[in-house]
Design an enzyme around this catalytic site. Structure first.
Site, short mmCIF file in Angstrom:
data_model
loop_
_atom_site.label_atom_id
_atom_site.label_comp_id
_atom_site.label_asym_id
_atom_site.label_seq_id
_atom_site.Cartn_x
_atom_site.Cartn_y
_atom_site.Cartn_z
CG ASP A 36 -2.19 0.80 0.99
OD1 ASP A 36 -3.27 0.18 0.91
OD2 ASP A 36 -2.10 2.03 0.86
CE LYS A 41 -5.82 2.00 4.26
NZ LYS A 41 -6.32 2.01 2.89
CD GLU A 158 -14.55 -7.59 -4.48
OE1 GLU A 158 -15.13 -8.28 -3.63
OE2 GLU A 158 -14.88 -6.43 -4.79
CG PHE A 159 -18.42 -11.90 -6.90
CD1 PHE A 159 -19.06 -11.03 -7.77
CD2 PHE A 159 -17.57 -12.86 -7.43
CE1 PHE A 159 -18.86 -11.13 -9.15
CE2 PHE A 159 -17.36 -12.97 -8.80
CZ PHE A 159 -18.01 -12.10 -9.66
CG LEU A 160 -14.52 -10.47 -0.33
CD1 LEU A 160 -14.03 -11.07 -1.62
CD2 LEU A 160 -13.39 -9.70 0.33
CE LYS A 214 -18.49 -6.27 -7.13
NZ LYS A 214 -17.27 -6.12 -6.39
N GLY A 267 -26.88 0.98 0.97
CA GLY A 267 -25.82 1.99 1.03
C GLY A 267 -24.51 1.25 0.90
CB CYS A 270 -20.19 -2.26 -3.33
SG CYS A 270 -18.54 -2.67 -2.76
C1 UDX Z 1 -22.19 -5.87 -1.93
C2 UDX Z 1 -22.39 -7.22 -2.65
O1 UDX Z 1 -23.27 -8.03 -1.90
C3 UDX Z 1 -21.04 -7.93 -2.83
O2 UDX Z 1 -21.22 -9.13 -3.54
C4 UDX Z 1 -20.12 -7.00 -3.58
O3 UDX Z 1 -18.85 -7.59 -3.74
C5 UDX Z 1 -19.98 -5.66 -2.85
O4 UDX Z 1 -21.27 -5.08 -2.66
P1 UDX Z 1 -21.80 -5.11 0.60
O5 UDX Z 1 -21.70 -3.70 0.09
O6 UDX Z 1 -20.82 -5.60 1.61
O7 UDX Z 1 -21.71 -6.13 -0.62
O8 UDX Z 1 -23.23 -5.22 1.25
P2 UDX Z 1 -24.53 -6.11 1.08
O9 UDX Z 1 -24.57 -7.14 2.12
O10 UDX Z 1 -24.68 -6.54 -0.31
O11 UDX Z 1 -25.64 -5.01 1.44
C6 UDX Z 1 -25.75 -3.81 0.67
C7 UDX Z 1 -26.81 -2.91 1.21
O12 UDX Z 1 -28.09 -3.42 0.91
C8 UDX Z 1 -26.79 -2.69 2.72
O13 UDX Z 1 -26.96 -1.30 2.98
C9 UDX Z 1 -27.97 -3.48 3.22
O14 UDX Z 1 -28.51 -2.93 4.38
C10 UDX Z 1 -28.93 -3.37 2.04
N1 UDX Z 1 -29.90 -4.47 1.94
C11 UDX Z 1 -29.49 -5.74 1.73
C12 UDX Z 1 -31.25 -4.18 2.01
O15 UDX Z 1 -31.66 -3.03 2.20
N2 UDX Z 1 -32.15 -5.21 1.90
C13 UDX Z 1 -31.77 -6.49 1.68
O16 UDX Z 1 -32.65 -7.36 1.58
C14 UDX Z 1 -30.39 -6.77 1.61
#
Ligand code: UDX
Length: 443
Positions: A36, A41, A158-160, A214, A267, A270
């Site tokens: 980095d 960090k 990636e799909f984390l 993605k 929110g 991503c």
């Molecule tokens: C997401 C994707 O799931 C992941 O595969 C990608 O790599 C990155 O973006 P993340 O941002 O960690 O991951 O959050 P996620 O668990 O997907 O939730 C996203 C938002 O959707 C959250 O604010 C959550 O509160 C909201 N959400 C999720 C809802 O409002 N309703 C739901 O049913 C599910």
């Protein structure tokens, strides 16, 4: 390229994705160097501390530092000398001046690394980028690297999910690699051999398809959430119950119940920026109408915040000025301290701007929230935050809030009024304790 089992990996960028990837690859037995440009960090990671909250990552980092398989550096020459495979895991935030992705960090990763690549090397991007970026970067890499065409670039999104980063890295639900180079494919296959042997699907595509996988996955997820939130809007005025509606829909396995949770909406770092960057790219490609529905997905999502504020305003008699408001939750979702585009903080800040005295509590995100929104008040426990409240808003569904005791909370508030922004509580239970309970999409 050396044999798979001795392959040394460099992870460029040690934010949420990079630090998790580096620790997990080391756990899988690879020798890993995390790089980095941020010295602070790197110092933190070297001393075994994770600069953000991610369940399980602290332990994994500490254990792998001890094995001697995991190192960190700020020096590109050292990383190039060490590794046979480089993974680009830097951020692609939304640009300030438009919805498009800001590619300065991915560009800079390639530009800083390439001049040091003197032997055949594979570079694989994992960051989320607009379709077409990887082809440009591949050409740039070959042009800048002393190894020339022997420095090859592929793209493997990636799909984390935050909060499940370790689990999602060690047990991914699919591996996608965009490349037409057998050497790149071989290196990425070697990286995930264990998971592929255990049944993880491995897809080889061209660069563009890999990039699109993605953004289209995130666009689909965002659409699903906004779909059920649109049904919540209709349910509220039609006298229906969106929770029962979502449950009934979920039993159709073509629809499924995941990401069908109505409430304050999505929110984070991503979904919101990815759908905007996707629309911006479609516009550049001249296929803007193909993604115009995403504008509506975004608008529905933003309306949820406004509606939550309206419900709270109604509950306290029409005006926030001088009222005491408690917000439970600051992170964009539970099990994370990430406040990027957090619906909870957005709602809290808007209510404060309307004249209320707003106190926020979150189990993990207080420090970050305080930095971003010094105008809000913060408490270090749910009960402290709720003291003398005219209304309580539950905006991030941490287990601590889901399991809150209505009697206990009632003993500290001024008025027993709650807005359940995540449909996380049992209305019957709360009403039985004398609370006025309101939620999105229900009566
Ligand atoms: C997401 C994707 O799931 C992941 O595969 C990608 O790599 C990155 O973006 P993340 O941002 O960690 O991951 O959050 P996620 O668990 O997907 O939730 C996203 C938002 O959707 C959250 O604010 C959550 O509160 C909201 N959400 C999720 C809802 O409002 N309703 C739901 O049913 C599910």
């Amino acid at each position: 390229m050396v044999e798979a089992e001795r392959m040394r990996v460099c992870v460029i960028g040690t934010g949420y994705l990079g630090a998790t990837t580096a620790a997990c690859l080391s756990e899988m037995g690879f020798e890993v160097i995390g790089l980095d440009v941020d010295e602070d960090k790197i110092d933190m990671l070297r001393s075994g501390r994770v600069p953000f909250y991610e369940p399980g990552l602290d332990e994994l980092l500490a254990e792998n530092l001890k094995t001697g398989r995991l190192h960190f550096t700020t020096d590109f020459a050292e990383a190039a000398d060490f590794a046979d495979l480089h993974l680009i895991c830097v951020g692609t935030p939304q640009r300030d001046d438009s919805g498009a992705a800001d590619l300065r960090y991915v560009n800079s990763a390639v530009e800083c690394l390439a001049p040091h690549l003197k032997r055949p090397t594979v570079v694989v991007g994992r960051s989320t980028v607009p379709v077409g970026t990887a082809a440009t970067l591949a050409a740039r890499l070959a042009a800048l690297a002393p190894a020339g065409e022997e420095a090859e670039l592929g793209w493997s999104p990636e799909f984390l999910r935050e909060g499940f980063g370790v689990e999602d890295t060690l047990r991914p639900n699919r591996i996608v690699i965009g490349t037409n180079s057998p050497r790149v494919e071989k290196a990425v296959r070697a990286l995930w051999q264990q998971q592929v042997d255990e049944g993880t699907p491995f897809l080889v595509t061209d660069l563009q398809t890999a990039e699109l996988v993605k953004v289209s996955a995130n666009a689909f997820l965002a659409t699903k959430i906004s779909f059920i939130n649109a049904m919540a809007e209709v349910s509220e005025v039609a006298g229906a119950d969106v929770i029962q509606l979502a449950e009934a829909l979920s039993y159709d396995d073509r629809i499924g119940g995941k990401f069908l949770g109505p409430g304050l909406g999505f929110g984070g770092g991503c979904l919101p920026k990815d759908i905007r960057a996707f629309m911006a790219r479609a516009d550049e490609l001249g296929v803007e109408p193909a993604l115009s529905f995403l504008r509506e997905v975004d608008a529905i999502n933003q309306r949820r915040r406004a509606r939550t504020i309206d419900i709270a305003r109604q509950l306290i008699g029409g005006n926030f000025a001088g009222r005491t408001v408690t917000v439970l939750g600051a992170a964009f979702k539970p099990n994370s301290d990430d406040i990027r585009d957090s619906p909870a903080l957005d709602v809290a800040a808007t209510i404060a701007s309307l004249g209320a005295h707003v106190t926020v509590y979150d189990p993990q995100a207080l420090e970050r929230a305080r930095e971003a929104h010094p105008e809000l008040n913060y408490a270090t426990s749910m009960l402290d935050a709720a003291r003398d409240a005219d209304v309580v808003l539950l905006l991030t569904e941490w287990a601590e809030f889901r399991e809150a005791n209505p009697e206990e909370l009632a003993s500290v508030v001024a008025q027993k009024r709650i807005v359940d922004g995540r449909n996380a509580l049992d209305p019957t239970f709360w009403r039985a304790s004398g609370w006025t309970y309101r939620a999105l999409g229900r009566q």
